[in-house]
Design an enzyme around this catalytic site. Structure first.
Site, PDB file in Angstrom:
ATOM      1  N   LYS A  98      -5.417  -1.053  15.406  1.00 56.69           N
ATOM      2  CA  LYS A  98      -6.159  -0.401  14.330  1.00 56.69           C
ATOM      3  C   LYS A  98      -7.352   0.389  14.849  1.00 56.69           C
ATOM      4  O   LYS A  98      -7.705   1.432  14.297  1.00 56.69           O
ATOM      5  CB  LYS A  98      -6.591  -1.435  13.290  1.00 56.69           C
ATOM      6  CG  LYS A  98      -5.414  -2.110  12.578  1.00 56.69           C
ATOM      7  CD  LYS A  98      -4.484  -1.092  11.923  1.00 56.69           C
ATOM      8  CE  LYS A  98      -3.344  -1.744  11.176  1.00 56.69           C
ATOM      9  NZ  LYS A  98      -2.480  -0.779  10.457  1.00 56.69           N
TER      10      LYS A  98
ATOM     11  N   ASP B 201      12.954   2.818  11.369  1.00 57.35           N
ATOM     12  CA  ASP B 201      11.972   2.047  12.116  1.00 57.35           C
ATOM     13  C   ASP B 201      11.084   3.043  12.848  1.00 57.35           C
ATOM     14  O   ASP B 201      11.555   3.803  13.697  1.00 57.35           O
ATOM     15  CB  ASP B 201      12.709   1.140  13.114  1.00 57.35           C
ATOM     16  CG  ASP B 201      11.777   0.331  14.000  1.00 57.35           C
ATOM     17  OD1 ASP B 201      10.548   0.529  13.936  1.00 57.35           O
ATOM     18  OD2 ASP B 201      12.282  -0.498  14.783  1.00 57.35           O
ATOM     19  N   VAL B 202       9.793   3.060  12.545  1.00 56.74           N
ATOM     20  CA  VAL B 202       8.915   4.078  13.130  1.00 56.74           C
ATOM     21  C   VAL B 202       8.729   3.905  14.630  1.00 56.74           C
ATOM     22  O   VAL B 202       8.240   4.827  15.304  1.00 56.74           O
ATOM     23  CB  VAL B 202       7.538   4.102  12.432  1.00 56.74           C
ATOM     24  CG1 VAL B 202       7.674   4.489  10.969  1.00 56.74           C
ATOM     25  CG2 VAL B 202       6.804   2.771  12.592  1.00 56.74           C
TER      26      VAL B 202
ATOM     27  N   ASN C 150       1.710   4.947   7.313  1.00 55.23           N
ATOM     28  CA  ASN C 150       1.315   3.662   6.741  1.00 55.23           C
ATOM     29  C   ASN C 150       1.987   2.456   7.390  1.00 55.23           C
ATOM     30  O   ASN C 150       1.489   1.340   7.290  1.00 55.23           O
ATOM     31  CB  ASN C 150       1.616   3.668   5.233  1.00 55.23           C
ATOM     32  CG  ASN C 150       1.445   2.319   4.596  1.00 55.23           C
ATOM     33  OD1 ASN C 150       0.341   1.789   4.504  1.00 55.23           O
ATOM     34  ND2 ASN C 150       2.561   1.718   4.162  1.00 55.23           N
TER      35      ASN C 150
ATOM     36  N   TYR D 218      -3.391  -6.873  16.619  1.00 55.63           N
ATOM     37  CA  TYR D 218      -3.538  -6.086  15.392  1.00 55.63           C
ATOM     38  C   TYR D 218      -4.805  -5.234  15.449  1.00 55.63           C
ATOM     39  O   TYR D 218      -4.766  -4.029  15.199  1.00 55.63           O
ATOM     40  CB  TYR D 218      -3.587  -7.034  14.200  1.00 55.63           C
ATOM     41  CG  TYR D 218      -3.786  -6.372  12.861  1.00 55.63           C
ATOM     42  CD1 TYR D 218      -2.716  -5.788  12.190  1.00 55.63           C
ATOM     43  CD2 TYR D 218      -5.044  -6.340  12.260  1.00 55.63           C
ATOM     44  CE1 TYR D 218      -2.894  -5.190  10.956  1.00 55.63           C
ATOM     45  CE2 TYR D 218      -5.235  -5.743  11.023  1.00 55.63           C
ATOM     46  CZ  TYR D 218      -4.151  -5.166  10.377  1.00 55.63           C
ATOM     47  OH  TYR D 218      -4.340  -4.572   9.155  1.00 55.63           O
TER      48      TYR D 218
ATOM     49  N   ASP E 157      11.511   2.856   5.153  1.00 57.60           N
ATOM     50  CA  ASP E 157      11.235   1.426   5.270  1.00 57.60           C
ATOM     51  C   ASP E 157      12.365   0.830   6.100  1.00 57.60           C
ATOM     52  O   ASP E 157      13.418   1.463   6.275  1.00 57.60           O
ATOM     53  CB  ASP E 157      11.176   0.762   3.892  1.00 57.60           C
ATOM     54  CG  ASP E 157      10.202  -0.421   3.856  1.00 57.60           C
ATOM     55  OD1 ASP E 157       9.125  -0.286   3.265  1.00 57.60           O
ATOM     56  OD2 ASP E 157      10.534  -1.474   4.436  1.00 57.60           O
TER      57      ASP E 157
ATOM     58  N   ILE F 246       0.830  -1.204   0.000  1.00 56.91           N
ATOM     59  CA  ILE F 246       0.000   0.000   0.000  1.00 56.91           C
ATOM     60  C   ILE F 246       0.860   1.249   0.000  1.00 56.91           C
ATOM     61  O   ILE F 246       0.575   2.219  -0.709  1.00 56.91           O
ATOM     62  CB  ILE F 246      -0.943  -0.011   1.223  1.00 56.91           C
ATOM     63  CG1 ILE F 246      -1.999  -1.110   1.072  1.00 56.91           C
ATOM     64  CG2 ILE F 246      -1.619   1.345   1.398  1.00 56.91           C
ATOM     65  CD1 ILE F 246      -2.851  -1.309   2.311  1.00 56.91           C
TER      66      ILE F 246
END
Length: 262
Positions: free
Chosen positions: A162, A65-66, A92, A158, A43, A24
């Site tokens: 979200k 790395d976020v 994202n 997960y 990334d 995405i």
């Protein structure tokens, strides 16, 4: 401005897409590049970043790395250095997390999912907020999931992240709206590609059924009975950053073919 012109972002926007080297994220980065935007992607996979550099001349890349405050700070410093600021943030980055019953999950897998999917979005917004306030077209798109509006058994870490992203989005829309920054969440459904294939395979193994049977179970839960493509998500991202989306903020928008249950 003609209506057709309102339907795409203006040229020259300065855009950051996290996890933008594949899936995405790559579709969104590519779409913004087509509009004439200046795009920086991050990334954790160096090979994917190198491939993106070859595929998209002019794209800016950085390994980051976020979930790392130092990496995020360095990434935003690079955006300032290369672009002089930032107009659009596409949050994202995320991982699928573990599949299994809640009492069978490893704590380190739960923490990694929370850190990357939710804390990572907090960190990137925190470090980019000053630049977005300086923009006259500030926009944040947080990528959530239909698992951010539906319960998701066997995928609880997960789903929790979200749902958290939707809450983060609505709260940031209120907080940053007075600064002219629009904040929305996109909730992709079952997106065609290697990542979804891995999710289906893991769930099939967890439930002791074949991959083909599990795939059909997923499709049967979609009103349109088909997966969406990464480009469908990219189209919505462009719309939200276009003049036509100027008064859309605080929304959680599903792009999923109407997933009924998961």
């Amino acid at each position: 401005m003609k209506m057709i012109e309102k339907m795409q972002p203006r040229a020259g926007l300065r855009v950051l897409v996290t996890a933008g080297a594949s899936g995405i994220g790559e579709a969104i980065a590519s779409a913004f590049l087509e509009t004439g935007a200046k795009v920086l992607i991050c990334d954790i996979d160096e090979a994917s970043l190198q491939r993106a550099e070859l595929a998209y001349p002019g794209i800016q890349t950085v390994k980051a790395d976020v979930a790392s405050e130092a990496d995020v700070a360095r990434m935003l410093d690079l955006a300032r250095e290369r672009f002089g600021g930032l107009d659009v943030l596409v949050n994202n980055a995320g991982i699928s997390g573990p599949t299994g019953a809640i009492d069978a999950l490893e704590l380190d897998e739960i923490r990694a999912t929370l850190d990357i999917n939710l804390l990572g979005q907090f960190l990137v917004v925190q470090k980019s907020a000053a630049m977005l306030r300086e923009s006259d077209a500030g926009a944040i798109i947080n990528v959530s999931s239909v698992a951010g509006r539906l319960g998701y058994g066997l995928r609880t870490p997960y789903a929790a992240t979200k749902w958290g992203i939707v809450g983060l989005t609505q709260s940031l829309a209120k907080e940053m709206g007075p600064d002219g920054i629009r904040v929305n969440a996109i909730l992709p459904g079952i997106v065609r590609g290697p990542r979804m294939e891995n999710v289906i395979r893991s769930r099939a193994e967890a439930e002791g059924v074949s991959y083909a049977d599990m795939e059909q179970q997923y499709l049967a839960n979609i009103s349109l009975r088909r997966m969406v493509d990464p480009e469908d998500i990219a189209s919505m991202a462009l719309f939200l950053c276009s003049p036509a989306g100027a008064n859309i903020s605080g929304q959680a928008i599903s792009v999923c073919g109407n997933v009924e249950t998961i």
